[in-house]
Scaffold this motif. Structure first.
Motif, mmCIF file in Angstrom:
data_model
loop_
_atom_site.group_PDB
_atom_site.id
_atom_site.type_symbol
_atom_site.label_atom_id
_atom_site.label_comp_id
_atom_site.label_asym_id
_atom_site.label_seq_id
_atom_site.Cartn_x
_atom_site.Cartn_y
_atom_site.Cartn_z
ATOM 1 N N ILE A 53 35.282 -23.148 13.726
ATOM 2 C CA ILE A 53 34.290 -22.494 12.665
ATOM 3 C C ILE A 53 34.369 -23.178 11.395
ATOM 4 N N ARG A 56 31.686 -20.770 8.400
ATOM 5 C CA ARG A 56 31.074 -19.433 9.045
ATOM 6 C C ARG A 56 30.129 -20.194 10.085
ATOM 7 N N LYS A 57 30.253 -21.517 10.432
ATOM 8 C CA LYS A 57 29.438 -22.107 11.321
ATOM 9 C C LYS A 57 29.975 -23.058 12.473
ATOM 10 N N SER A 81 34.106 -20.944 20.586
ATOM 11 C CA SER A 81 34.821 -21.190 19.188
ATOM 12 C C SER A 81 35.914 -21.058 19.016
ATOM 13 N N SER A 83 38.297 -19.854 15.525
ATOM 14 C CA SER A 83 38.382 -19.637 14.070
ATOM 15 C C SER A 83 39.476 -19.214 13.602
ATOM 16 N N TRP A 87 36.365 -13.119 15.519
ATOM 17 C CA TRP A 87 34.847 -13.155 15.719
ATOM 18 C C TRP A 87 34.557 -11.759 15.959
ATOM 19 N N PHE A 94 29.901 -15.926 14.338
ATOM 20 C CA PHE A 94 29.731 -17.242 14.044
ATOM 21 C C PHE A 94 28.807 -17.925 15.231
ATOM 22 N N ASN A 95 28.826 -17.472 16.184
ATOM 23 C CA ASN A 95 28.018 -18.138 17.165
ATOM 24 C C ASN A 95 26.676 -18.014 17.150
ATOM 25 N N SER A 114 34.961 -16.556 21.701
ATOM 26 C CA SER A 114 35.784 -17.051 20.481
ATOM 27 C C SER A 114 37.313 -16.795 20.555
#
Ligand SMILES: Cc1cc2nc3c(=O)[nH]c(=O)nc-3n(C[C@H](O)[C@H](O)[C@H](O)COP(=O)(O)O)c2cc1C
Length: 157
Positions: A53, A56-57, A81, A83, A87, A94-95, A114
């Protein structure tokens, strides 16, 4: 069942470590967006999309790759993901963006996950980073469990 995992992992290879564990269980081919060829997508029953991430993406190259896909039919997908932060699907999802994009492209999303990853970005580098050593064994076990669940769900359908 034929599975492809497309991932981007640029910071500490955290996402790549998770992707490899999942790929072992799913006997999946692992590719980056630069290596993936959409013409071969029809060969796969299940496609996984993973990324660290960043702001934030998911990484832009994965999001742009999805933007470039045609609308597909009967394609199953999963998302994962890593991060620095936690999450929290309801507050800090984030997803979300990638899920919206994949749904627009006709994917049926079977699951998402995540994991925490070592993060030395920005001010965190001054304290030697956060989430040191992660993803660790417990995360790998969770990733393998998630991959086994996907395998069972897909095989049963
Ligand atoms: C440029 C950059 C931006 C980041 N932004 C976020 C963020 O918005 N939220 C977060 O929780 N972690 C953030 N992180 C931490 C990464 O998501 C985390 O370290 C992740 O595990 C990196 O995955 P990778 O090693 O596969 O690239 C950021 C890291 C970098 C390098």
């Amino acid at each position: 069942m034929k599975t492809l995992i497309i991932y981007t992992s640029i910071h500490h290879k955290n996402t790549e470590k998770i992707a490899k564990k999942m790929a072992n269980i799913l006997e999946a081919k692992l590719l980056t967006p630069d290596e993936a060829d959409t013409n071969t997508f029809k060969e796969y029953d299940l496609i996984g999309f993973g990324s660290g991430i960043y702001h934030r993406k998911f990484h832009e190259n994965l999001l742009n790759f999805i933007d470039g896909l045609p609308v597909l039919k009967n394609k199953k997908a999963f998302i994962f993901s890593t991060s620095g932060g936690l999450w929290l699907p309801c507050v800090n999802d984030f997803n979300r963006k990638i899920k919206e994009k994949l749904t627009e492209k006709g994917f049926d999303i079977l699951g998402e996950f995540s994991y925490r990853g070592f993060n030395t970005y920005g001010p965190f580098r001054y304290i030697g980073g956060i989430n040191k050593g992660r993803p660790y064994e417990k995360d790998f076990k969770k990733a393998e469990k998630f991959a086994k669940y996907l395998k069972d769900v897909v095989l049963k359908k």
